[in-house]
Design a protein around this motif. Structure first.
Motif, PDB file in Angstrom:
ATOM      1  N   LYS A   4     -74.472  74.918 129.627  1.00 42.37           N
ATOM      2  CA  LYS A   4     -73.921  73.577 129.765  1.00 42.37           C
ATOM      3  C   LYS A   4     -74.815  72.689 130.622  1.00 42.37           C
ATOM      4  O   LYS A   4     -74.918  71.488 130.409  1.00 42.37           O
ATOM      5  N   LYS A   5     -75.448  73.294 131.615  1.00 42.51           N
ATOM      6  CA  LYS A   5     -76.053  72.538 132.701  1.00 42.51           C
ATOM      7  C   LYS A   5     -77.521  72.881 132.769  1.00 42.51           C
ATOM      8  O   LYS A   5     -77.878  74.059 132.805  1.00 42.51           O
ATOM      9  N   TYR A  83     -76.396  67.538 131.482  1.00 43.50           N
ATOM     10  CA  TYR A  83     -75.286  68.320 130.949  1.00 43.50           C
ATOM     11  C   TYR A  83     -75.223  68.228 129.432  1.00 43.50           C
ATOM     12  O   TYR A  83     -75.529  67.186 128.859  1.00 43.50           O
TER      13      TYR A  83
ATOM     14  N   GLU B  10     -77.034  78.114 136.524  1.00 45.70           N
ATOM     15  CA  GLU B  10     -75.773  78.565 135.940  1.00 45.70           C
ATOM     16  C   GLU B  10     -75.669  80.085 135.903  1.00 45.70           C
ATOM     17  O   GLU B  10     -74.650  80.669 136.251  1.00 45.70           O
ATOM     18  N   TYR B  75     -68.888  75.196 135.609  1.00 47.89           N
ATOM     19  CA  TYR B  75     -70.264  74.713 135.389  1.00 47.89           C
ATOM     20  C   TYR B  75     -70.399  73.204 135.521  1.00 47.89           C
ATOM     21  O   TYR B  75     -71.500  72.699 135.717  1.00 47.89           O
ATOM     22  N   LEU B  76     -69.263  72.486 135.378  1.00 48.86           N
ATOM     23  CA  LEU B  76     -69.332  71.033 135.550  1.00 48.86           C
ATOM     24  C   LEU B  76     -69.936  70.662 136.898  1.00 48.86           C
ATOM     25  O   LEU B  76     -70.581  69.641 137.029  1.00 48.86           O
ATOM     26  N   TRP B  77     -69.687  71.474 137.922  1.00 49.22           N
ATOM     27  CA  TRP B  77     -70.253  71.158 139.242  1.00 49.22           C
ATOM     28  C   TRP B  77     -70.784  72.374 139.994  1.00 49.22           C
ATOM     29  O   TRP B  77     -71.432  72.237 141.026  1.00 49.22           O
ATOM     30  N   ARG B  78     -70.541  73.575 139.501  1.00 45.62           N
ATOM     31  CA  ARG B  78     -71.012  74.791 140.161  1.00 45.62           C
ATOM     32  C   ARG B  78     -72.236  75.346 139.461  1.00 45.62           C
ATOM     33  O   ARG B  78     -72.397  75.110 138.280  1.00 45.62           O
ATOM     34  N   PRO B  79     -73.071  76.140 140.096  1.00 44.37           N
ATOM     35  CA  PRO B  79     -73.091  76.388 141.533  1.00 44.37           C
ATOM     36  C   PRO B  79     -73.362  75.095 142.304  1.00 44.37           C
ATOM     37  O   PRO B  79     -74.109  74.252 141.825  1.00 44.37           O
ATOM     38  N   PRO B 107     -65.870  66.790 140.221  1.00 44.09           N
ATOM     39  CA  PRO B 107     -65.304  65.491 139.827  1.00 44.09           C
ATOM     40  C   PRO B 107     -64.228  64.960 140.782  1.00 44.09           C
ATOM     41  O   PRO B 107     -64.262  63.789 141.118  1.00 44.09           O
TER      42      PRO B 107
END
Lengths: 454, 454
Positions: A4-5, A83, B10, B75-79, B107
């Motif tokens: 995803k990232k 992303y 990730e 995964y949107l903000w981690r790690p 978020p």
């Protein structure tokens, strides 16, 4: 699930800015002096900017080194993340592959500090003690306040009064970073005093705030002026976005078919697309589409005239060849304060004129609808400006679905909407409205274009 | 300059949560039923929580797998990033090496979604259609709203009325993510109606809002309850922070001498220190100091009694053995809303009682002074809660300077302060005040402790 990232390490951050002027098929038309209407020389700009930035403004070098001191500050939030928008793709049921590069992780919450930090650094290096600037919604003012504090420079921000009153949090943010912020028109300048004498309740405008900041800088030996968009050097500082994105798209294994971003002054989206447009200019990626998105209520590229015009209301700033709605045009009060500018970066206009980038205008309510869809899938609550780009991204993705095409879309995500929740409330409660293209006002404003001797 | 930012990919994200219960030198005292005062069984909790979370609450397994669906949202903000605070070190002129792990990039802007996402997932998996919860300042409510939307669950948030009125942006954030948010006391529950009948202008309290949310969940077949801190499974979900930090400190080449974090319910800081305290329990790092920082006005660990007490005002929530100021205690209105709780996570209290973690209390004005120093050096504007941890970090760094010691300090940075700018304004304008320890109120509140049969 696939990755995803796409995360770059500190060591992978680009060490140079990319200067499109080295690769333009035709050179940019020169700036003109607001009084003489003759091409501007470095001496004309010296009271406003440090010499290094004046050099960058006209440089033809393809790459310019990012100073180490600037890199060190960039590390606070750079490289930023790319992303893959799996959740949004799924919600739209589209075969499109959507990527977004997120600039909202900087401390002020947008792409703006990419140039604010560079500008503060060069000013510091040349002994400048104080910088004056203007801000509309506050993204730029807070970014410059942040950058000035890190380089120990005083910062004075003239903030459009209507925003000053509506967005106290942005002002407090600037003060937390040690800047002084006053509502414009202010009693601190002649331009401000004149306007207050005429109309004590004047809500202000970006053009007027620019006039105040420019006057402030002209009037003080220890002070320079700083602009957060439009100029060539500002766009160049932003190219770190696109250069990082190129590396990250490579990590992901794709090259974009379509790149989408919002444009007000043009620096955020140019920062993303300039490194890619080079491939198009060179003929390597002829089919690449670059889509500039603007508000229907301030449709500079889609309805403006390509002509020489002033950068500010009072006619003190340099004259630039650009798409313009007329420098006296006062756009309707849409929430995307960063997109309410009568003109557009000369580089963006030049590339649009030459056919390398396209433009479209979108109505306000549809942008918030897109922003809420994005928040409810990808999680991020975006700035009203960014919502314009999200709208166009979703529209392109839906077109892919209709046509059964699996195109790769790269969205330039310029920042979060944490200071714009009042706008979301207006949308969620059904109170938000669209503003039609104010054709009569533009027609009137275009009469104010300066006469340029042939 | 040496490396500032320690970034994990990730693929480096931990795949399991760490459960400290497997390594405690003595087991935790059991929860008691609020009515019978006998140890609680799973059946007692079943109306409130999905079975998987009830199992996690008492599990003795050392590691519990993070479901893939939860990882994908993480995964949107981690790690999250670990930073070396070079600029802060320089400003303090300290030989200390300061690192901070930043959770503000999620978020909703804090560590809270680490557990919100997990809780929403398990509820979804067990067929729950709707979740009720309470929120004080709004960090938790917005995190649960975010998580519920991603898993397509309805979310109802009872928000302490005084915060509901003071922080409309947090409420709009919840609504943007599709949640319903009402001020507590509300007419929607008996607990709320009773309070409104007594006092129509009641400003509300976290304890009362918990009572409303618990009543809501008890009353509806399709609804469960969710708590954002205090409970064992919540702390366990947060251990992803500390596990990542361990890897990142290893990348940096250091092991911390001191770990510092703020504590309200205790989940943010426990998430950081639990993986490290294991080393101390096992005797591998006997000298490691773990410093819990709380407000002087709500000094649970430093002035509270270690006793069985209710988790909420109405006495509907389970009774837990913890440091407490008495469940009827109403803390002064400090800006760090997340630290205004009469009790503390049983795990944190147990470790404090056993001597593995220490505690100190700091006054409000000094925390904002520290927060502004942090903003003006490291750039980030921090939440008022986090400012407590920054205060203690700066104090430890100054002690290093005095003693000429180069200790390694790891700061748990729980989130940004974008929705707390009014508090910064109060500080910057000199209006912010300290609240002395309300000794008489605590003495009175401690009389409300339940009588527990031997």
């Amino acid at each position: 699930m696939a990755q995803k990232k796409f995360t770059l390490q500190e060591k992978d951050m680009p060490r140079q800015w990319y200067n499109i002027q080295a690769d333009l098929p035709e050179p940019l038309p020169p700036y003109l002096h607001p009084a003489t209407k003759q091409p501007l020389g470095p001496a004309d700009l010296a009271p406003l900017f440090p010499m290094e930035l004046i050099k960058q403004e006209v440089s033809q070098e393809r790459y310019i080194d990012i100073p180490e001191e600037v890199q060190e500050v960039y590390y606070l939030w750079r490289p930023t993340t790319l992303y893959r928008a799996y959740a949004l793709e799924k919600a739209l049921d589209t075969p499109a592959k959507i990527f977004y590069k997120y600039e909202g992780s900087s401390p002020p919450g947008s792409h703006k500090p990419n140039t604010a930090v560079a500008q503060a650094y060069y000013n510091k290096k040349e002994g400048v003690k104080r910088i004056a600037t203007e801000t509309g919604a506050g993204q730029w003012g807070s970014s410059l306040a942040f950058a000035c504090k890190l380089f120990d420079i005083e910062c004075k921000v003239y903030m459009v009064r209507v925003s000053y009153n509506q967005k106290p949090y942005r002002r407090i943010m600037m003060e937390t970073w040690g800047a002084k912020c006053v509502p414009s028109p202010s009693p601190d300048t002649k331009a401000g005093r004149d306007m207050l004498a005429k109309d004590p309740d004047c809500p202000g405008s970006l053009g007027l705030a620019i006039s105040e900041a420019v006057e402030d800088a002209f009037g003080r030996e220890d002070t320079k002026y700083s602009l957060g968009s439009v100029l060539n050097h500002v766009l160049m500082h932003q190219t770190i976005i696109g250069q990082e994105a190129m590396k990250q798209m490579e990590m992901a294994g794709y090259y974009p078919d379509i790149i989408v971003g919002c444009v007000g002054g043009g620096s955020n989206f140019a920062g993303m697309f300039l490194p890619f447009v080079k491939d198009k200019i060179k003929g390597k990626k002829k089919d690449l589409r670059i889509v500039c998105v603007e508000p229907e209520s301030c449709p500079t590229l889609t309805k403006g005239l390509y002509a020489y015009d002033y950068g500010d209301v009072a006619g003190m700033a340099p004259i630039a060849k650009m798409f313009t709605l007329g420098h006296t045009f006062m756009p309707p009060p849409v929430h995307a304060g960063g997109l309410r500018y009568h003109g557009m970066a000369p580089i963006v206009c030049h590339l649009h004129k030459l056919g390398f980038v396209e433009a479209r205008a979108v109505p306000q309510v549809a942008t918030f609808e897109a922003g809420v869809t994005f928040a409810r899938t990808e999680g991020i609550i975006s700035a009203p400006e960014t919502n314009h780009a999200i709208r166009a991204t979703i529209d392109e993705a839906l077109k892919c679905k209709q046509e059964g095409k699996s195109r790769v879309i790269l969205l330039a995500h310029s920042g979060h909407g944490h200071f714009d929740m009042a706008a979301y409330e207006s949308y969620l409660s059904g109170k938000l409205q669209d503003y039609a293209y104010p054709e009569a006002l533009v027609k009137e404003a275009l009469k104010s274009l300066p006469q340029i001797p042939a």
